[in-house]
Scaffold this active site. Sequence first.
Site, PDB file in Angstrom:
ATOM      1  N   CYS A 155       0.806  -1.221   0.000  1.00 51.76           N
ATOM      2  CA  CYS A 155       0.000   0.000   0.000  1.00 51.76           C
ATOM      3  C   CYS A 155       0.836   1.266   0.000  1.00 51.76           C
ATOM      4  O   CYS A 155       0.298   2.361  -0.131  1.00 51.76           O
ATOM      5  CB  CYS A 155      -0.944   0.007   1.197  1.00 51.76           C
TER       6      CYS A 155
ATOM      7  N   HIS B  89      -2.615   7.073   4.019  1.00 43.18           N
ATOM      8  CA  HIS B  89      -3.084   5.871   3.324  1.00 43.18           C
ATOM      9  C   HIS B  89      -4.485   5.562   3.809  1.00 43.18           C
ATOM     10  O   HIS B  89      -4.775   5.606   5.004  1.00 43.18           O
ATOM     11  CB  HIS B  89      -2.145   4.695   3.606  1.00 43.18           C
TER      12      HIS B  89
ATOM     13  N   ASN C 297     -10.483   0.427   1.177  1.00 42.59           N
ATOM     14  CA  ASN C 297      -9.040   0.449   1.034  1.00 42.59           C
ATOM     15  C   ASN C 297      -8.692   0.154  -0.432  1.00 42.59           C
ATOM     16  O   ASN C 297      -8.836  -0.975  -0.892  1.00 42.59           O
ATOM     17  CB  ASN C 297      -8.411  -0.598   1.959  1.00 42.59           C
TER      18      ASN C 297
END
Lengths: 315, 315
Positions: free
Chosen positions: B111, B244, B274
């Site tokens: 990520c 994030h 996400n």
Amino acid sequence: MYIHQVAAYLPAEIITNEHFTRINGLSNEWITERTGIRARRKAAAGENTNTMALEATRRVLAAAPAFAATEVDLIVGATYTPHDTIYTLAHAVQRELDVSDIPVVSISSACSSLLNAIEIVEGYFALGKARRALVVVSEHNTAYNNELDTMAGHLWGDGSAALLLTPERLAPTDLDVRTVITGGAGNIGKADISVTLKPVEKGIVMPFGKDVFINACQYMTRVTQQVLERNQLSVEDVRYLIPHQANLRITKNVLQQLGLPDDRAVSNIEELGNTGCAGAAIALADTWSSLQEGEHVVITVFGGGYSYGAMLLKR
Amino acid sequence: MYIHQVAAYLPAEIITNEHFTRINGLSNEWITERTGIRARRKAAAGENTNTMALEATRRVLAAAPAFAATEVDLIVGATYTPHDTIYTLAHAVQRELDVSDIPVVSISSACSSLLNAIEIVEGYFALGKARRALVVVSEHNTAYNNELDTMAGHLWGDGSAALLLTPERLAPTDLDVRTVITGGAGNIGKADISVTLKPVEKGIVMPFGKDVFINACQYMTRVTQQVLERNQLSVEDVRYLIPHQANLRITKNVLQQLGLPDDRAVSNIEELGNTGCAGAAIALADTWSSLQEGEHVVITVFGGGYSYGAMLLKR
């Protein structure tokens, strides 16, 4: 930029052509005539891209007492056959070394990734963000290969290699990286369909091998000439040519176009098959001790996708 | 180094929490309380990491008439949910643009890959090997996700974004990339088992969410402070913090540690879930038009594997 050391790891199990004769009917003669391949290695149960990366890393560090594991400040991994796309091989290597707070990334530009990884290191050195880099190339082709595929199932082998790089020379045997060129060729020919590995749909397939063959021969020859021209060298100055280990006929075609004798190329494909982005690095490890001071090596690669590159090294 | 433009692409289909209530019994309240997520996008049949990368690329180039597609001289793709590990998303973008003989590579540091990709571009700029770079982040989480997984099946969404970068300013609205820091943390905590995507064995799993949560909060806070300190700035100088997009509770914890009010963070997780390494770039696209001259943005990321990073931007 210098390559201070290189080391390879190969799994123990040897798969000969007779294995394919038994399972899909391809004869030893048919395979060797078309590819040069007589055998390839296969990772054992429990081995994977990450574990092979760790083995190569242990070996390269063991061979390089001047390069402390604790000083590694950049790790670039490369594979198109990932064991884990999140906890990547570069992260596994970082965990093994237990070095904190350094850039860590894994990449893929298919079989040409070794040179992309080294060019990325070159960038970190230029930025002053690293000075002890570890590049690890590792392929677990047999995890994604369909052995029954009579077009390409017999081509692939497993293996890994690791290289230590520094901006300044550490030892007289270091290889000076004179020039690195990489290029994508995704817009050329059948790049989008010739060789693919779609993990969700299926494994490695290569339905258009001829398109790969033609472009690999053209690009590896051309980019070799480019790195030589940039250094005012001719092919006669090349002690060893290390091409991507895809097919012995491609290697011979490139040698012929360049006007080099067959024995100038380093080849491991006969015994290892196509080990992807690890192949040329494994060949460099085999060549390491026989290179004399002042001699040049060119590594030239081509990968599915497509992509290509060349690197001129001087001892 | 400057970010000249950014654009996002999101697939049309919206999956609400009620979908998970039906298939695995998790209630809307349970999901929103723990994650903040109310909905996420899902790629249509025929869409994948590569096609979403192309859509984001088309959009960013359409929004940037001063940056010609034909001038792109470096493409860095990023994903941990690859459609094809050989014909990677970066190669697909190259084919779309039809630019030849430029470096093309795809990466994964889970990520956090957006910042690794930008740091790689920074290196190419330092080498003088590129001056018009395209970074494309794309995740097709739903291709690898098990929706029935009550631990993590409800977290993931699909999406992509593309950014144009140059070494010199092209326009007054360009964002000045003041500092980029990336770090692997593969040697920390349960990095090897907390979040994994092993394509051959199974898809995305996250059996140790608490370890991820704790480390994400610590690392994103610390690296945000580091980029600010390097620029003699304090948190009060930050107009927007873009973390994030993993979990709204992580975002709130980071804000609290930094001493920032909730409205300083940019968040899209409520509507998108996400979206992996694309999440922060999608948020930057959403923030683009509201940033005033002289204002600062910090993007801070943490990924499975583990890895982290932060980037300070100034308009």
